[in-house]
Each structure stands twice: as structure tokens, then as C-alpha cells.
Design a protein around this motif. Sequence first.
Motif, PDB file in Angstrom:
ATOM      1  N   VAL A 117      -7.261  12.572  -2.954  1.00 28.01           N
ATOM      2  CA  VAL A 117      -7.494  13.309  -4.204  1.00 28.01           C
ATOM      3  C   VAL A 117      -7.840  12.333  -5.330  1.00 28.01           C
ATOM      4  O   VAL A 117      -7.004  11.488  -5.699  1.00 28.01           O
ATOM      5  CB  VAL A 117      -6.252  14.143  -4.595  1.00 28.01           C
ATOM      6  CG1 VAL A 117      -6.499  14.903  -5.882  1.00 28.01           C
ATOM      7  CG2 VAL A 117      -5.887  15.108  -3.456  1.00 28.01           C
ATOM      8  N   PRO A 118      -9.051  12.423  -5.903  1.00 24.61           N
ATOM      9  CA  PRO A 118      -9.456  11.465  -6.941  1.00 24.61           C
ATOM     10  C   PRO A 118      -8.509  11.423  -8.138  1.00 24.61           C
ATOM     11  O   PRO A 118      -8.228  10.338  -8.666  1.00 24.61           O
ATOM     12  CB  PRO A 118     -10.850  11.963  -7.350  1.00 24.61           C
ATOM     13  CG  PRO A 118     -11.365  12.685  -6.152  1.00 24.61           C
ATOM     14  CD  PRO A 118     -10.158  13.333  -5.539  1.00 24.61           C
ATOM     15  N   ALA A 119      -8.013  12.578  -8.578  1.00 22.19           N
ATOM     16  CA  ALA A 119      -7.134  12.595  -9.749  1.00 22.19           C
ATOM     17  C   ALA A 119      -5.846  11.827  -9.485  1.00 22.19           C
ATOM     18  O   ALA A 119      -5.312  11.152 -10.381  1.00 22.19           O
ATOM     19  CB  ALA A 119      -6.822  14.034 -10.148  1.00 22.19           C
ATOM     20  N   ALA A 170       0.857  -1.182   0.000  1.00 14.01           N
ATOM     21  CA  ALA A 170       0.000   0.000   0.000  1.00 14.01           C
ATOM     22  C   ALA A 170       0.890   1.227   0.000  1.00 14.01           C
ATOM     23  O   ALA A 170       1.907   1.256   0.704  1.00 14.01           O
ATOM     24  CB  ALA A 170      -0.920   0.024   1.217  1.00 14.01           C
ATOM     25  N   VAL A 171       0.531   2.224  -0.783  1.00 15.81           N
ATOM     26  CA  VAL A 171       1.263   3.490  -0.815  1.00 15.81           C
ATOM     27  C   VAL A 171       0.300   4.581  -0.377  1.00 15.81           C
ATOM     28  O   VAL A 171      -0.731   4.810  -1.032  1.00 15.81           O
ATOM     29  CB  VAL A 171       1.829   3.789  -2.214  1.00 15.81           C
ATOM     30  CG1 VAL A 171       2.568   5.130  -2.200  1.00 15.81           C
ATOM     31  CG2 VAL A 171       2.766   2.667  -2.669  1.00 15.81           C
ATOM     32  N   VAL A 172       0.618   5.238   0.733  1.00 18.63           N
ATOM     33  CA  VAL A 172      -0.240   6.275   1.292  1.00 18.63           C
ATOM     34  C   VAL A 172       0.346   7.631   0.920  1.00 18.63           C
ATOM     35  O   VAL A 172       1.432   8.005   1.380  1.00 18.63           O
ATOM     36  CB  VAL A 172      -0.341   6.138   2.823  1.00 18.63           C
ATOM     37  CG1 VAL A 172      -1.336   7.158   3.376  1.00 18.63           C
ATOM     38  CG2 VAL A 172      -0.746   4.728   3.212  1.00 18.63           C
ATOM     39  N   GLY A 173      -0.355   8.381   0.070  1.00 22.56           N
ATOM     40  CA  GLY A 173       0.137   9.656  -0.448  1.00 22.56           C
ATOM     41  C   GLY A 173       0.666   9.455  -1.846  1.00 22.56           C
ATOM     42  O   GLY A 173       1.727   8.859  -2.045  1.00 22.56           O
ATOM     43  N   LEU A 174      -0.078   9.950  -2.842  1.00 20.80           N
ATOM     44  CA  LEU A 174       0.231   9.657  -4.238  1.00 20.80           C
ATOM     45  C   LEU A 174       0.728  10.884  -4.977  1.00 20.80           C
ATOM     46  O   LEU A 174       0.253  11.229  -6.066  1.00 20.80           O
ATOM     47  CB  LEU A 174      -1.003   9.053  -4.923  1.00 20.80           C
ATOM     48  CG  LEU A 174      -1.489   7.733  -4.305  1.00 20.80           C
ATOM     49  CD1 LEU A 174      -2.816   7.310  -4.907  1.00 20.80           C
ATOM     50  CD2 LEU A 174      -0.441   6.637  -4.459  1.00 20.80           C
ATOM     51  N   GLY A 175       1.706  11.568  -4.369  1.00 22.49           N
ATOM     52  CA  GLY A 175       2.435  12.604  -5.083  1.00 22.49           C
ATOM     53  C   GLY A 175       3.558  11.972  -5.882  1.00 22.49           C
ATOM     54  O   GLY A 175       3.545  10.770  -6.183  1.00 22.49           O
ATOM     55  N   ALA A 227      -2.019  20.453  -4.420  1.00 21.65           N
ATOM     56  CA  ALA A 227      -2.108  19.055  -4.855  1.00 21.65           C
ATOM     57  C   ALA A 227      -2.688  18.921  -6.250  1.00 21.65           C
ATOM     58  O   ALA A 227      -3.385  17.955  -6.572  1.00 21.65           O
ATOM     59  CB  ALA A 227      -2.904  18.227  -3.865  1.00 21.65           C
ATOM     60  N   THR A 228      -2.391  19.897  -7.120  1.00 17.50           N
ATOM     61  CA  THR A 228      -2.865  19.844  -8.498  1.00 17.50           C
ATOM     62  C   THR A 228      -1.752  19.476  -9.480  1.00 17.50           C
ATOM     63  O   THR A 228      -1.970  19.488 -10.680  1.00 17.50           O
ATOM     64  CB  THR A 228      -3.485  21.185  -8.915  1.00 17.50           C
ATOM     65  OG1 THR A 228      -2.525  22.227  -8.777  1.00 17.50           O
ATOM     66  CG2 THR A 228      -4.701  21.506  -8.065  1.00 17.50           C
ATOM     67  N   ALA A 229      -0.552  19.164  -8.956  1.00 17.52           N
ATOM     68  CA  ALA A 229       0.564  18.811  -9.824  1.00 17.52           C
ATOM     69  C   ALA A 229       1.331  17.651  -9.199  1.00 17.52           C
ATOM     70  O   ALA A 229       1.346  17.488  -7.972  1.00 17.52           O
ATOM     71  CB  ALA A 229       1.498  20.010 -10.013  1.00 17.52           C
TER      72      ALA A 229
END
Length: 365
Positions: A227-229, A198-203, A356-358
Amino acid sequence: MRIRGAVLDRSGADRPYADSAPLSVVDLELAPPGPGEVLVEVEAAGVCHSDLSVIDGARPRPTPMLLGHEAAGRVAALGDGVSDLDVGQRVVLAFLPRCGSCAGCASAGRFPCVPGSAANAAGELLGGGRRLTLDGAPVHHHLGVSGFATHAVVDRRSVVPVGDAVPAEVAALLGCAVLTGGGAILNAGAVAPGESVAVVGLGGVGLAAVLTAVAVGAGEIVGIDPVPAKRATAEALGATRTLHPDEAGGLTVDCAVEAAGAAPAVETAVGVTGPGGRAVVVGLTHPDARAAVSPLHLVSGGRSIVGSYLGSSVPSRDVPRFVELWSAGRLPVERLVSGHLGLDGLNAAMDALADATALRQVVTP
């Protein structure tokens, strides 16, 4: 020599950064490389949360400071004693130099180089001192790199050569996002084929962990982010499914990687770690942040929590490993890039990162 770079005068500026402009793109002086140092013409630099955390004050650093720590470029000149690099060679700039002789360097990456960490905290190069000045006053280096500039002087131990086949933006991301997120999978997590992740935080860092989990043949790979995206991107990169953090109850995995740099994310990662599993924490939280963890949860299930700086990576060892995976088509790092900009766009880029848009915006100085 005269260079151009993005200098932070103070931390804690008001948002939006596009208006308050904490980063000033200015002309400043860069001294030539001294003994054991390298002058690099910067080709690409990634915009990372570790840059943002200096701007917003979450990671206090001395100012003024020329930011940027995830970068790649070509060798422009060599200082005395550097004989194993060639002018014109493409290199990755690694933000945690290793002296090679301290207890940290003897740990095979388990904990950082002691002199390297001290130099980074002081805003100096590993060999000591600063090479940047603005109007005659010294400017601090960011993590021994200062990659938001046209050129950088770095310690030879901050440099890892790569072949010309590796594009500059891929090479740049190898220096932080991939070493950190990918290293959490390869090194600290030691994920074996078939194990669940599991990876928590998808930046950028979290998605690099997802890519690496796919590359090493992990079984179920679950991406967790509000964040859905970002969840959609994780699925496109190979996650077998994704969840909002509120939906993670009941999930158990062999290895959980926390890559958000927030206490609730640490709690989620520990919570989804199954019996005998390990939670690897690579995100950098605010110094005052605290996470609540049940000791019984750890003891009764034989679980472990592993703190991992830079993914417990040794750049000289691990960058070639990631290059090999990329070259084989198994680690498409370029898919992490969400946009390109020049130095003048950095303040707005920090807003996009904070919102969190990039994912990984790449600067071409």
C-alpha cells in the motif's frame, strides 16, 4: 454495575460490517472486582487486527464476546488483596496476563504464560470465570481485557500502571501495537545499534516496529508493504526507504520483522534475512495458512526464524521501557493514531481496518 460495550454475537458476518453490524453496542452488567482484580474506567482503546480476526473468523473465539484488547484507563475500584494500585491511577491493560509461576513466565517473555493463554482462549479472566452478563447470560472476555466498553474488570496481572504524563491514547497503544511491534525489535530481534532492519507489513504493529528501530539506533530501516500510503507513512516515521513486496528481491538485512499476519509476508521476511540474521514473525495468520521456506536458505546462511507472541514482551518489564523512550521524545507513539471514534463507530472502523485505509483508530467509550 451497568456498563455500555460492543458485543460480538457471531463470527463470519458479511462485509461491509457497517451494514451487517456484527458488533452491537449494548448495556450489560459488570460484576464488581473480586479478589486480585481491578475495575478500570476505560479512557481509550485501539482498534487492532486481532479484534478484526475474531469478527471475520480467522481467530475463532467463544461468543458472545465483548471485544477490545488494546486499552488504557483509570482505576475505579480495587478488589480484595490489591494494595499496589491507587484509585484514579492511569493504567495500561495488557492482553496477555502472566501468572508469574509457569514455564512460560520463567522464559523471560520468550513464550506466553500457560494459564494466561488458556484463560484467553476460554474467554475468561486469569483468575477464572467471567464478570460480564447480558440479560442474565454470560458474555466472554476478549483476551482478559474487553476494552470496547465504558468499564472493565480485569485481573491485577493484566494491569501496568503509568504516570499521568502519558496520554490515554498513547497508553492504550503501548498495550498491544508497541509491545508487539516494538518488542519484536527490542526482545525477539534484539536489534543492536547500526544493524539493518526490514519490517514487512506497515500497519499499527509494523509501524511501531519502525519507530522502535529508529529509537534503538538501527542502521538501514526498510519498510515493505503493497500500500503506497503506508509506505509513505513509514518513511515519515523514520524508515530510510520503502519497497513494494515485489521489489524486495536482493534485499538482505540483519533482522526482518513480519507484521502482516499473512503467509506471503512471512516468506518475504525470511527471504530478505541475511546470513546470520533472524526473521521475527509476530503477525497472526489464519490457522490454515502455510508459508513455503527453503531449509537450505536457513542452513547455508545460519539464518533463524523466531516466532514471537506479543513481541516476546513481559508487560510489567517492557511497558516502562517504552514509556521511558516516549518520555524522552524518541518513540512518538501518538503518530500511529489515524482517527478517533465512539463505540457506535466500531463496525465502520473494522471495514477501514480490513480495507487497509486506517492505522490505529482510537475508541473513546
